[in-house]
Design an enzyme around this catalytic site. Sequence first.
Site, PDB file in Angstrom:
ATOM      1  N   SER A 119      38.240  33.204  44.928  1.00 46.30           N
ATOM      2  CA  SER A 119      39.612  33.171  44.416  1.00 46.30           C
ATOM      3  C   SER A 119      40.594  32.967  45.561  1.00 46.30           C
ATOM      4  O   SER A 119      40.681  33.804  46.463  1.00 46.30           O
ATOM      5  CB  SER A 119      39.943  34.475  43.695  1.00 46.30           C
ATOM      6  OG  SER A 119      41.338  34.544  43.480  1.00 46.30           O
ATOM      7  N   HIS A 122      38.472  29.207  42.319  1.00 40.32           N
ATOM      8  CA  HIS A 122      39.109  30.000  41.256  1.00 40.32           C
ATOM      9  C   HIS A 122      40.596  30.116  41.596  1.00 40.32           C
ATOM     10  O   HIS A 122      40.966  30.578  42.683  1.00 40.32           O
ATOM     11  CB  HIS A 122      38.466  31.380  41.174  1.00 40.32           C
ATOM     12  CG  HIS A 122      38.992  32.237  40.060  1.00 40.32           C
ATOM     13  ND1 HIS A 122      38.525  32.155  38.763  1.00 40.32           N
ATOM     14  CD2 HIS A 122      39.947  33.199  40.049  1.00 40.32           C
ATOM     15  CE1 HIS A 122      39.162  33.034  38.010  1.00 40.32           C
ATOM     16  NE2 HIS A 122      40.044  33.676  38.756  1.00 40.32           N
ATOM     17  N   ASP A 158      44.311  31.535  40.400  1.00 40.02           N
ATOM     18  CA  ASP A 158      44.955  32.533  39.545  1.00 40.02           C
ATOM     19  C   ASP A 158      46.441  32.247  39.372  1.00 40.02           C
ATOM     20  O   ASP A 158      47.221  32.378  40.312  1.00 40.02           O
ATOM     21  CB  ASP A 158      44.785  33.920  40.175  1.00 40.02           C
ATOM     22  CG  ASP A 158      43.346  34.401  40.117  1.00 40.02           C
ATOM     23  OD1 ASP A 158      42.814  34.508  38.996  1.00 40.02           O
ATOM     24  OD2 ASP A 158      42.759  34.662  41.185  1.00 40.02           O
ATOM     25  N   MET A 216      49.865  33.364  37.707  1.00 39.71           N
ATOM     26  CA  MET A 216      50.511  34.556  37.122  1.00 39.71           C
ATOM     27  C   MET A 216      52.000  34.314  36.946  1.00 39.71           C
ATOM     28  O   MET A 216      52.633  33.663  37.777  1.00 39.71           O
ATOM     29  CB  MET A 216      50.308  35.766  38.023  1.00 39.71           C
ATOM     30  CG  MET A 216      48.844  36.039  38.356  1.00 39.71           C
ATOM     31  SD  MET A 216      48.674  37.567  39.278  1.00 39.71           S
ATOM     32  CE  MET A 216      46.949  37.454  39.770  1.00 39.71           C
ATOM     33  N   HIS A 228      42.616  30.136  36.028  1.00 39.04           N
ATOM     34  CA  HIS A 228      42.736  31.356  35.224  1.00 39.04           C
ATOM     35  C   HIS A 228      44.219  31.613  34.960  1.00 39.04           C
ATOM     36  O   HIS A 228      44.963  32.002  35.868  1.00 39.04           O
ATOM     37  CB  HIS A 228      42.097  32.504  36.026  1.00 39.04           C
ATOM     38  CG  HIS A 228      42.183  33.846  35.389  1.00 39.04           C
ATOM     39  ND1 HIS A 228      41.872  35.007  36.059  1.00 39.04           N
ATOM     40  CD2 HIS A 228      42.532  34.234  34.127  1.00 39.04           C
ATOM     41  CE1 HIS A 228      42.024  36.039  35.250  1.00 39.04           C
ATOM     42  NE2 HIS A 228      42.434  35.597  34.081  1.00 39.04           N
ATOM     43  N   MET A 242      47.144  33.650  33.703  1.00 40.05           N
ATOM     44  CA  MET A 242      47.616  34.986  33.305  1.00 40.05           C
ATOM     45  C   MET A 242      49.095  34.849  32.988  1.00 40.05           C
ATOM     46  O   MET A 242      49.966  35.355  33.697  1.00 40.05           O
ATOM     47  CB  MET A 242      47.352  35.985  34.447  1.00 40.05           C
ATOM     48  CG  MET A 242      45.888  36.377  34.536  1.00 40.05           C
ATOM     49  SD  MET A 242      45.439  37.047  36.145  1.00 40.05           S
ATOM     50  CE  MET A 242      45.063  35.522  36.996  1.00 40.05           C
ATOM     51  N   MET A 287      37.383  40.550  32.590  1.00 39.79           N
ATOM     52  CA  MET A 287      38.147  41.140  33.691  1.00 39.79           C
ATOM     53  C   MET A 287      37.548  42.503  34.043  1.00 39.79           C
ATOM     54  O   MET A 287      37.419  43.370  33.173  1.00 39.79           O
ATOM     55  CB  MET A 287      39.620  41.326  33.302  1.00 39.79           C
ATOM     56  CG  MET A 287      40.405  40.032  33.102  1.00 39.79           C
ATOM     57  SD  MET A 287      40.330  38.883  34.488  1.00 39.79           S
ATOM     58  CE  MET A 287      40.942  39.891  35.844  1.00 39.79           C
ATOM     59  N   GLY A 303      44.692  40.987  43.596  1.00 37.33           N
ATOM     60  CA  GLY A 303      43.377  40.968  44.221  1.00 37.33           C
ATOM     61  C   GLY A 303      43.118  42.320  44.878  1.00 37.33           C
ATOM     62  O   GLY A 303      44.013  43.160  44.967  1.00 37.33           O
ATOM     63  N   GLY A 304      41.896  42.525  45.302  1.00 40.32           N
ATOM     64  CA  GLY A 304      41.571  43.706  46.093  1.00 40.32           C
ATOM     65  C   GLY A 304      41.515  45.022  45.341  1.00 40.32           C
ATOM     66  O   GLY A 304      41.574  46.077  45.968  1.00 40.32           O
ATOM     67  N   ASP A 332      35.417  38.838  36.848  1.00 41.48           N
ATOM     68  CA  ASP A 332      36.569  38.630  37.725  1.00 41.48           C
ATOM     69  C   ASP A 332      37.242  39.951  38.061  1.00 41.48           C
ATOM     70  O   ASP A 332      37.804  40.609  37.187  1.00 41.48           O
ATOM     71  CB  ASP A 332      37.558  37.679  37.026  1.00 41.48           C
ATOM     72  CG  ASP A 332      38.717  37.286  37.921  1.00 41.48           C
ATOM     73  OD1 ASP A 332      38.710  37.639  39.117  1.00 41.48           O
ATOM     74  OD2 ASP A 332      39.635  36.607  37.412  1.00 41.48           O
ATOM     75  N   GLY A 333      37.164  40.311  39.335  1.00 45.51           N
ATOM     76  CA  GLY A 333      37.868  41.493  39.822  1.00 45.51           C
ATOM     77  C   GLY A 333      36.947  42.526  40.440  1.00 45.51           C
ATOM     78  O   GLY A 333      36.011  43.004  39.795  1.00 45.51           O
TER      79      GLY A 333
HETATM   80  C1  DX5 Z   1      43.088  39.300  39.382  1.00 44.31           C
HETATM   81  C2  DX5 Z   1      42.599  37.893  39.500  1.00 44.31           C
HETATM   82  C3  DX5 Z   1      41.365  37.767  40.302  1.00 44.31           C
HETATM   83  C4  DX5 Z   1      41.502  38.192  41.741  1.00 44.31           C
HETATM   84  C5  DX5 Z   1      40.196  38.801  42.140  1.00 44.31           C
HETATM   85  O1  DX5 Z   1      44.023  39.407  38.391  1.00 44.31           O
HETATM   86  O2  DX5 Z   1      42.324  37.333  38.228  1.00 44.31           O
HETATM   87  O3  DX5 Z   1      40.817  36.457  40.237  1.00 44.31           O
HETATM   88  O4  DX5 Z   1      41.840  37.156  42.621  1.00 44.31           O
HETATM   89  O5  DX5 Z   1      40.330  39.337  43.386  1.00 44.31           O
HETATM   90  P1  DX5 Z   1      39.286  40.381  43.967  1.00 44.31           P
HETATM   91  O6  DX5 Z   1      37.969  39.704  44.002  1.00 44.31           O
HETATM   92  O7  DX5 Z   1      39.844  40.688  45.317  1.00 44.31           O
HETATM   93  O8  DX5 Z   1      39.287  41.578  43.047  1.00 44.31           O
HETATM   94 ZN    ZN Z   2      41.171  35.389  38.213  1.00 45.81          ZN
END
Ligand code: DX5
Ligand code: ZN
Length: 217
Positions: free
Chosen positions: A7, A32, A34, A36, A65, A67, A136, A143-144, A174-175
């Site tokens: 990601s 990937h 993201d 948002m 993805h 969101m 999810m 992230g993280g 994912d996550g």
């Molecule tokens: C979170 C995202 C993920 C995110 C995952 O809302 O959809 O794709 O980047 O990050 P990690 O792997 O650090 O949890």
């Molecule tokens: Zn994602």
Amino acid sequence: MAIIAPSLLSANFLCLDREIEMNNNSEADWFHLDVMDGRFVPNITFGMPVIAAIKKVAKKPFDVHLMIVEPEKYFEQFAKAGADILTVHYEVSPHLHRNLQAIKALGMKAGVALNPHTPVSVLSEVIGDIDMVCLMSVNPGFGGQQFIEGVTLKIRRLKHMIHEACSNCLIELDGGITLANAHAVLASGADVLVAGNTVFGSPNPTETISKLKSIFV
Ligand code: DX5
Ligand code: ZN
């Protein structure tokens, strides 16, 4: 062997070209991305112009993805920007079947993401129309975060549903995916691992991708 989708959310945006090159030259399968909107999730990332720019140098499929609320307004723009798989959230799709058809009509694979609290059973009537379900394993937005353990049970339920429907639908997690939990996630039936922090936060992202890729179940 799992499909690995790093990601870019956790990449260094100041050196995005270098991060893209790393992914191109690694054993990763996809990118990937993201998106948002600050409405569906409490964070804002990037949109079509950035994705279109990355597409010019990226050499692997784009797993986008969304969101965002009212995602259907932007399907065409994401197709033009270079999305190969476009994933919408179930929670913002009162007309999910229509959304799936619209995504596929634009030549993309259609994905549906489920928040941690949303049961997989909500997809029972459309599972045959979905190319990928994104489970999810954190609350979307950042992230993280830490992996929510209960999601492992959802993988098994979803796998059963896909099997019953004789479908080829992929299961993406994912996550919070780490080198420590990836094996258990794959053993439960996941096909695709998204990894942000685990890859881009590691001293050697290329090697971390190789390690994820070499997990056998
Ligand atoms: C979170 C995202 C993920 C995110 C995952 O809302 O959809 O794709 O980047 O990050 P990690 O792997 O650090 O949890
Ligand atoms: Zn994602």
